[in-house]
Design an enzyme around this catalytic site. Structure first.
Site, mmCIF file in Angstrom:
data_model
loop_
_atom_site.group_PDB
_atom_site.id
_atom_site.type_symbol
_atom_site.label_atom_id
_atom_site.label_comp_id
_atom_site.label_asym_id
_atom_site.label_seq_id
_atom_site.Cartn_x
_atom_site.Cartn_y
_atom_site.Cartn_z
ATOM 1 N N ASN A 62 0.865 -1.185 0.000
ATOM 2 C CA ASN A 62 0.000 0.000 0.000
ATOM 3 C C ASN A 62 0.900 1.232 0.000
ATOM 4 O OD1 ASN A 62 -2.254 1.713 0.295
ATOM 5 N ND2 ASN A 62 -2.091 1.649 2.514
ATOM 6 N N CYS A 121 -3.250 4.640 -4.304
ATOM 7 C CA CYS A 121 -3.959 5.911 -4.438
ATOM 8 C C CYS A 121 -3.552 6.621 -5.725
ATOM 9 C CB CYS A 121 -3.683 6.801 -3.225
ATOM 10 S SG CYS A 121 -1.936 7.195 -2.992
#
Length: 377
Positions: A307, A334
């Site tokens: 992540n 993201c």
């Protein structure tokens, strides 16, 4: 969503506000799929949508104006302050807090920092709410410790007015640059973190720790990761760039060997606390560089969960994973553009499934979760 500040041209944070929400989702999904490989099929799950208003759990307010009449919001390029206390992205619980904070700024003599003159002390106010118990964390970002004694002296009044403020701290940011926070954090309350729960998993929010700002969508993202991993029936996993442990703790079963790696000691402290509360005995969290940790290992678990920040995991870690060949890589991103670049470099893997999570409505940004499976030679 209707926003007076956006309509007046005072705030441009929600750049897609003119688009219908369904069109926002369509454009994000098309953007994601355009970035991914076209030479094989994979499962495209329906995007997870967000509430369109009142979904944020955090306000980042630039403080401008005067000590008698502070403005909380943003500063235009020409220097004018814009009040954003009525921002429709904030929960209703924030609305009564802001006027009291303005009064407190005057009581404590916290002069707003003037960028042009390089004078004043108070740069930002950061307010975060736990959706679990609606307690709040308040951070004052100051230029120096000059007003710290005055702030401490006035604090009992603020706590009497706002008993929901469980954590109050001061961050010292001395640099004349557009940097949100500095290295030094001074906690002024006995409690040092907010308690939060996602899908019955305890998580903790510390002043300098990263935490998702859209808790409902974040809960869906974590739950989905946990569901996908449970289907794989793995025994060992790494959670790299693990933050406060949200992903790994959702993926770990009672006997799963989980190693979580994050550069921030604060985040690791929170992750360890959560693991202890869950009674997980085979979990280890370490404050290390994720790439450095991986490269020092001569073997890998069945699944590596990553992540990373917006820059992606990078060429070095991609090459390592591609050569070590864990059976699965679960990639949460993201920034789909850097994720797609990383996936292209992970040539021994194919996408099994992908899902978009609309963490940031009314903008071009989104989160994406992708399961990569090692291709059989």
């Amino acid at each position: 969503m209707q926003c007076a500040r956006s309509s007046a041209g005072d705030c441009h944070s929600c750049g897609w506000l003119s688009l219908a929400y369904s069109e926002q989702i369509n454009q994000k999904q098309h953007n994601l799929l355009d970035l991914l490989p076209k030479n094989y099929a994979f499962t495209q799950l329906a995007p997870v949508e967000s509430q369109q208003v009142k979904f944020r759990n955090k306000a980042k307010m630039v403080v401008s104006g005067s000590v008698e009449k502070p403005i909380l919001g943003l500063r235009k390029p020409e220097g004018e302050g814009v009040d954003l206390c009525q921002c429709p992205l904030y929960p209703a619980s924030f609305e009564p807090v802001f006027p009291i904070l303005k009064t407190f700024i005057a009581k404590a003599g916290l002069v707003p920092y003037n960028v042009e003159r390089r004078r004043g002390e108070l740069k930002f106010i950061l307010l975060t709410e736990s959706r679990h118990n609606h307690s709040m964390m308040l951070r004052f970002v100051l230029r120096s410790e000059k007003k710290l004694a005055q702030l401490r002296q006035a604090l009992p009044w603020l706590q009497a007015q706002l008993p929901q403020l469980a954590v109050i701290s001061v961050n010292i940011q001395p640099v004349h640059m557009a940097i949100l926070e500095g290295e030094q954090e001074i906690v002024l309350t006995e409690k040092t973190f907010l308690d939060e729960y996602f899908n019955e998993i305890p998580l903790h929010i510390r002043p300098k720790g990263f935490f998702q700002t859209n808790p409902d969508v974040a809960a869906s993202l974590y739950a989905t990761a946990g569901h996908w991993v449970k289907e794989l029936q793995i025994n060992r996993l790494w959670d790299l760039f693990c933050g406060s442990g949200g992903f790994g703790l959702h993926c770990a079963q009672k006997n799963t060997e989980l190693t979580g790696i994050e550069i921030s000691p604060e985040a690791i402290e929170c992750a360890r606390l959560s693991a202890n509360e869950l009674g997980l005995e085979h979990v280890e969290f370490q404050a290390l560089d994720s790439t450095g940790f991986a490269l020092a290992k001569e073997s890998v678990p069945e699944l590596v969960l990553v992540n990373p920040p917006r820059r992606g995991i990078g060429e070095t870690l991609c090459d390592y994973l591609n050569s070590m060949k864990p059976r699965f890589i679960l990639y949460s991103s993201c920034n789909a553009q850097t994720m797609a670049k990383d996936i292209q470099q992970l040539s021994h893997y194919r996408i099994d499934r992908v899902q978009l999570f609309d963490m940031f409505p009314h903008t071009a940004h989104y989160e994406v979760l992708t399961l990569l499976v090692l291709q059989q030679s």
